[in-house]
Design a protein around this motif. Sequence first.
Motif: not given
Lengths: 256, 226
Positions: A79-87
């Motif tokens: 889910d691309i939202n996890y890396p987005r949140e980490l970034a």
Amino acid sequence: MKLIKLLFIVCSLLVTTTAHAEKITVAAAADLKYAMDEIVSSFNKSHSGHEVEVVYGSSGKFFTQIQQGAPYDLLFSADINYPRELAKKGFAASEVIPYAFGRVVLWSNSMDASKMTLANLSDPKITKIAIANPKHAPYGKRAEEALKSVKLWDIVQPKLVFGENIAHTAQFVQTGNAQAGIIALSLALNPALSKQGGYYLIPEKLHEPLEQGYIITKRAENKALAKTFSGYMTSKETRRIMTKYGFVLPGETVGR
Amino acid sequence: MLLTESDLQAIWLTLRLATVVTAILLVVGTPVAWWLARSRSWFKGPIGAVVALPLVLPPSVLGFYLLLAMGPNGPVGWLTQTLEVGNLPFTFWGLVLASVFYSFPFMVQPLQSAFETVGDRPLEAAATLGASRLDTFFSVVVPLSLRGFMTASILTFAHTVGEFGVVLMIGGNIPGATRVASVQIYDHVEALEYASAHRMAAIMLIFSFLVLLALYAWRSEEGKKY
């Protein structure tokens, strides 16, 4: 005496770290299991001397672990939202790079799922249906959305069993403990599973797109190998492997 | 308390599971412990080792074997299907069966050492008075081993409450049937709901501490009597 000598040799072997070239650890979502294995082995072959190691698990767990300092150099999330949140929180050393769209399928090892649709799940003969836990697994969320779109959620809910991640879910079906399950297309296309049964590709219009993305983590900021591996993700070989396992690549038409 | 309904359901389920498992193991574990304590057979070694296995086996080994054994193609699955009770994975009774295996040594070992402490003399005295073996067991051995029964039951109960790996592998996370407290906490953490995870984790921590505290306090109190 001999035993002590042997023990000594074993111990010294254990503590000796052989000086070798760079090594990185990749955390990858469970749906990438087979595809990433192939990508890494082909990468290691063409980049001898370097070593890429992969750890598979649920995206949500990696998300938490990376914030707690886990030694992962790249994170491939379902889910691309996890890396987005980490970034956003400053844990990334790269852009968030979309690498694929995932698809969900209905799969069974006792019935021919290729002749089924979601409607078959209301059949009383099917008593257990495995999906990934919609509370935290991206594939589980899509399964729930798909079942809701076809108005089956309320009917099948009493039959649902929840896997911890998508590989765990597939294992419930593979062992026959659940007669059917909604799993990742990438897993259904793996030879170990595909010989056991066909699959029904759940139309993508029934659920939100399952956009997947990766980042290089902050700790790998200065690791050249992490960047080299990231570059390898757009190689012809990687694209071939990803397509083989049913991932839709960014820039290609979603669905088929 | 700020527990949700599903948190409460998970806690209730956990207590129910631990109670049922403890009750079953009292019945099943007692004769095994008695035999292990009294037997001089060469068989005692291997049986004792099998009983202790869950202490050292990773839960993943037990979970893996149970999942295959209880599945429709496994021997236990075959048996439950023949008896027309359906399949055990993803059910409360499946968890009970798994926990009975998993907590077996926690019941048997304290009982065995309690029985061994009783020794031969009370048994010989009872036999001289003409008591049957069953009568001897209930009127002599049980009262003398109460401490062992208490310790064994508490450890079994607490260990079942603390189970996680096996439940995750064969449970299927079904609310009210297999979603026990430890799994519920795991789900909260996975879903990044740290506040909810904290609340339940704190309850588990306090509960476990109190159980062990009670056990140790009671044991030292009992110890003074002898």
